[in-house]
Scaffold this motif. Structure first.
Motif, PDB file in Angstrom:
ATOM      1  N   MET A  92       0.817  -1.194   0.000  1.00 14.80           N
ATOM      2  CA  MET A  92       0.000   0.000   0.000  1.00 14.80           C
ATOM      3  C   MET A  92       0.863   1.262   0.000  1.00 14.80           C
ATOM      4  O   MET A  92       0.527   2.235  -0.637  1.00 14.80           O
ATOM      5  N   LYS A  93       1.992   1.223   0.722  1.00 13.60           N
ATOM      6  CA  LYS A  93       2.877   2.384   0.765  1.00 13.60           C
ATOM      7  C   LYS A  93       3.489   2.644  -0.609  1.00 13.60           C
ATOM      8  O   LYS A  93       3.731   3.790  -0.974  1.00 13.60           O
ATOM      9  N   SER A  94       3.740   1.574  -1.344  1.00 17.41           N
ATOM     10  CA  SER A  94       4.298   1.714  -2.679  1.00 17.41           C
ATOM     11  C   SER A  94       3.322   2.452  -3.597  1.00 17.41           C
ATOM     12  O   SER A  94       3.741   3.232  -4.447  1.00 17.41           O
ATOM     13  N   ARG A  95       2.050   2.217  -3.410  1.00 13.05           N
ATOM     14  CA  ARG A  95       1.035   2.881  -4.220  1.00 13.05           C
ATOM     15  C   ARG A  95       1.006   4.390  -3.941  1.00 13.05           C
ATOM     16  O   ARG A  95       0.919   5.199  -4.857  1.00 13.05           O
ATOM     17  N   TYR A  96       1.117   4.759  -2.657  1.00  5.94           N
ATOM     18  CA  TYR A  96       1.155   6.181  -2.310  1.00  5.94           C
ATOM     19  C   TYR A  96       2.408   6.847  -2.853  1.00  5.94           C
ATOM     20  O   TYR A  96       2.355   7.972  -3.342  1.00  5.94           O
ATOM     21  N   LEU A  97       3.515   6.149  -2.783  1.00  8.90           N
ATOM     22  CA  LEU A  97       4.760   6.670  -3.331  1.00  8.90           C
ATOM     23  C   LEU A  97       4.635   6.873  -4.840  1.00  8.90           C
ATOM     24  O   LEU A  97       5.119   7.866  -5.377  1.00  8.90           O
ATOM     25  N   GLY A  98       3.981   5.960  -5.522  1.00  9.67           N
ATOM     26  CA  GLY A  98       3.770   6.091  -6.957  1.00  9.67           C
ATOM     27  C   GLY A  98       2.945   7.312  -7.309  1.00  9.67           C
ATOM     28  O   GLY A  98       3.264   8.037  -8.262  1.00  9.67           O
ATOM     29  N   ILE A  99       1.901   7.567  -6.527  1.00 10.87           N
ATOM     30  CA  ILE A  99       1.054   8.742  -6.774  1.00 10.87           C
ATOM     31  C   ILE A  99       1.841  10.022  -6.535  1.00 10.87           C
ATOM     32  O   ILE A  99       1.770  10.965  -7.330  1.00 10.87           O
ATOM     33  N   VAL A 100       2.615  10.051  -5.464  1.00 12.58           N
ATOM     34  CA  VAL A 100       3.431  11.235  -5.166  1.00 12.58           C
ATOM     35  C   VAL A 100       4.457  11.469  -6.271  1.00 12.58           C
ATOM     36  O   VAL A 100       4.659  12.609  -6.716  1.00 12.58           O
ATOM     37  N   LEU A 101       5.101  10.410  -6.736  1.00 10.93           N
ATOM     38  CA  LEU A 101       6.079  10.556  -7.808  1.00 10.93           C
ATOM     39  C   LEU A 101       5.435  11.037  -9.108  1.00 10.93           C
ATOM     40  O   LEU A 101       6.034  11.814  -9.851  1.00 10.93           O
ATOM     41  N   LEU A 102       4.235  10.573  -9.380  1.00 10.72           N
ATOM     42  CA  LEU A 102       3.523  11.053 -10.570  1.00 10.72           C
ATOM     43  C   LEU A 102       3.261  12.549 -10.487  1.00 10.72           C
ATOM     44  O   LEU A 102       3.495  13.291 -11.447  1.00 10.72           O
ATOM     45  N   VAL A 103       2.781  12.994  -9.338  1.00 10.23           N
ATOM     46  CA  VAL A 103       2.468  14.423  -9.167  1.00 10.23           C
ATOM     47  C   VAL A 103       3.741  15.257  -9.264  1.00 10.23           C
ATOM     48  O   VAL A 103       3.777  16.282  -9.957  1.00 10.23           O
ATOM     49  N   ILE A 104       4.797  14.814  -8.585  1.00  8.60           N
ATOM     50  CA  ILE A 104       6.061  15.548  -8.632  1.00  8.60           C
ATOM     51  C   ILE A 104       6.637  15.544 -10.054  1.00  8.60           C
ATOM     52  O   ILE A 104       7.148  16.561 -10.529  1.00  8.60           O
ATOM     53  N   GLY A 164      11.400  15.150 -14.549  1.00  9.01           N
ATOM     54  CA  GLY A 164       9.958  14.917 -14.480  1.00  9.01           C
ATOM     55  C   GLY A 164       9.550  13.646 -15.194  1.00  9.01           C
ATOM     56  O   GLY A 164       8.732  12.870 -14.692  1.00  9.01           O
ATOM     57  N   ALA A 165      10.138  13.400 -16.352  1.00 11.78           N
ATOM     58  CA  ALA A 165       9.823  12.178 -17.097  1.00 11.78           C
ATOM     59  C   ALA A 165      10.257  10.933 -16.318  1.00 11.78           C
ATOM     60  O   ALA A 165       9.528   9.935 -16.266  1.00 11.78           O
ATOM     61  N   ILE A 166      11.416  11.005 -15.684  1.00 10.35           N
ATOM     62  CA  ILE A 166      11.890   9.867 -14.894  1.00 10.35           C
ATOM     63  C   ILE A 166      10.974   9.630 -13.695  1.00 10.35           C
ATOM     64  O   ILE A 166      10.617   8.488 -13.396  1.00 10.35           O
ATOM     65  N   CYS A 167      10.577  10.701 -13.023  1.00 10.88           N
ATOM     66  CA  CYS A 167       9.663  10.552 -11.877  1.00 10.88           C
ATOM     67  C   CYS A 167       8.323   9.948 -12.305  1.00 10.88           C
ATOM     68  O   CYS A 167       7.757   9.117 -11.602  1.00 10.88           O
ATOM     69  N   VAL A 168       7.824  10.375 -13.452  1.00  9.94           N
ATOM     70  CA  VAL A 168       6.550   9.835 -13.939  1.00  9.94           C
ATOM     71  C   VAL A 168       6.696   8.346 -14.242  1.00  9.94           C
ATOM     72  O   VAL A 168       5.828   7.539 -13.872  1.00  9.94           O
ATOM     73  N   LEU A 169       7.780   7.965 -14.895  1.00  9.65           N
ATOM     74  CA  LEU A 169       7.980   6.544 -15.218  1.00  9.65           C
ATOM     75  C   LEU A 169       8.107   5.688 -13.953  1.00  9.65           C
ATOM     76  O   LEU A 169       7.495   4.616 -13.863  1.00  9.65           O
ATOM     77  N   VAL A 170       8.882   6.158 -12.991  1.00 10.02           N
ATOM     78  CA  VAL A 170       9.025   5.408 -11.735  1.00 10.02           C
ATOM     79  C   VAL A 170       7.691   5.348 -11.006  1.00 10.02           C
ATOM     80  O   VAL A 170       7.321   4.314 -10.441  1.00 10.02           O
ATOM     81  N   GLY A 171       6.958   6.465 -11.010  1.00 12.45           N
ATOM     82  CA  GLY A 171       5.647   6.480 -10.371  1.00 12.45           C
ATOM     83  C   GLY A 171       4.686   5.497 -11.007  1.00 12.45           C
ATOM     84  O   GLY A 171       3.933   4.809 -10.317  1.00 12.45           O
ATOM     85  N   LEU A 225       5.514   2.760 -12.573  1.00  9.41           N
ATOM     86  CA  LEU A 225       5.955   1.399 -12.203  1.00  9.41           C
ATOM     87  C   LEU A 225       5.548   1.051 -10.776  1.00  9.41           C
ATOM     88  O   LEU A 225       5.238  -0.108 -10.487  1.00  9.41           O
ATOM     89  N   LYS A 226       5.544   2.038  -9.891  1.00 16.60           N
ATOM     90  CA  LYS A 226       5.138   1.792  -8.503  1.00 16.60           C
ATOM     91  C   LYS A 226       3.633   1.527  -8.395  1.00 16.60           C
ATOM     92  O   LYS A 226       3.198   0.850  -7.473  1.00 16.60           O
ATOM     93  N   LEU A 227       2.859   2.052  -9.312  1.00 14.35           N
ATOM     94  CA  LEU A 227       1.413   1.851  -9.256  1.00 14.35           C
ATOM     95  C   LEU A 227       0.987   0.476  -9.727  1.00 14.35           C
ATOM     96  O   LEU A 227      -0.099   0.012  -9.420  1.00 14.35           O
ATOM     97  N   LYS A 228       1.841  -0.191 -10.483  1.00 15.55           N
ATOM     98  CA  LYS A 228       1.491  -1.524 -10.988  1.00 15.55           C
ATOM     99  C   LYS A 228       1.651  -2.572  -9.929  1.00 15.55           C
ATOM    100  O   LYS A 228       2.262  -2.537  -8.990  1.00 15.55           O
TER     101      LYS A 228
END
Length: 63
Positions: free
Chosen positions: A1-13, A51-58, A60-63
Motif C-alpha cells: 500500500m505504501k508503494s502505491r502512495y509513493l507512486g502517486i506522489v512521484l507522478l504528481v512531482i 519529471g519524465a523519470i519521476c513519472v515513469l518510476v511512479g 511502475l510503482k502503481l502496478k
C-alpha cells in the motif's frame, strides 16, 4: 500500500517538474538565449528529464 502512495506522489512531482522545465524552456529569456547562442538552459533539461523519470518510476510503482 505504501508503494502505491509513493507512486502517486512521484507522478504528481514528475508532472510538476516537467511542467516547470517546459515553462523555463519556453520563457522569453530562454528563447532569446537559444536564438543567440543555440544553448538551452540546463534547468529546462533537468526539469523535463527529471519529471519524465519521476513519472515513469511512479507508473511502475502503481502496478
Amino acid at each position: 500500500m505504501k508503494s502505491r502512495y509513493l507512486g502517486i506522489v512521484l507522478l504528481v512531482i514528475g508532472v510538476a517538474l516537467a511542467w516547470w522545465g517546459y515553462n523555463i524552456y519556453d520563457s522569453t529569456s530562454s528563447q532569446i538565449s537559444r536564438a543567440v547562442s543555440g544553448d538551452t538552459p540546463i534547468e529546462a533539461w533537468a526539469g523535463m528529464v527529471g519529471g519524465a523519470i519521476c513519472v515513469l518510476v511512479g507508473l511502475l510503482k502503481l502496478k
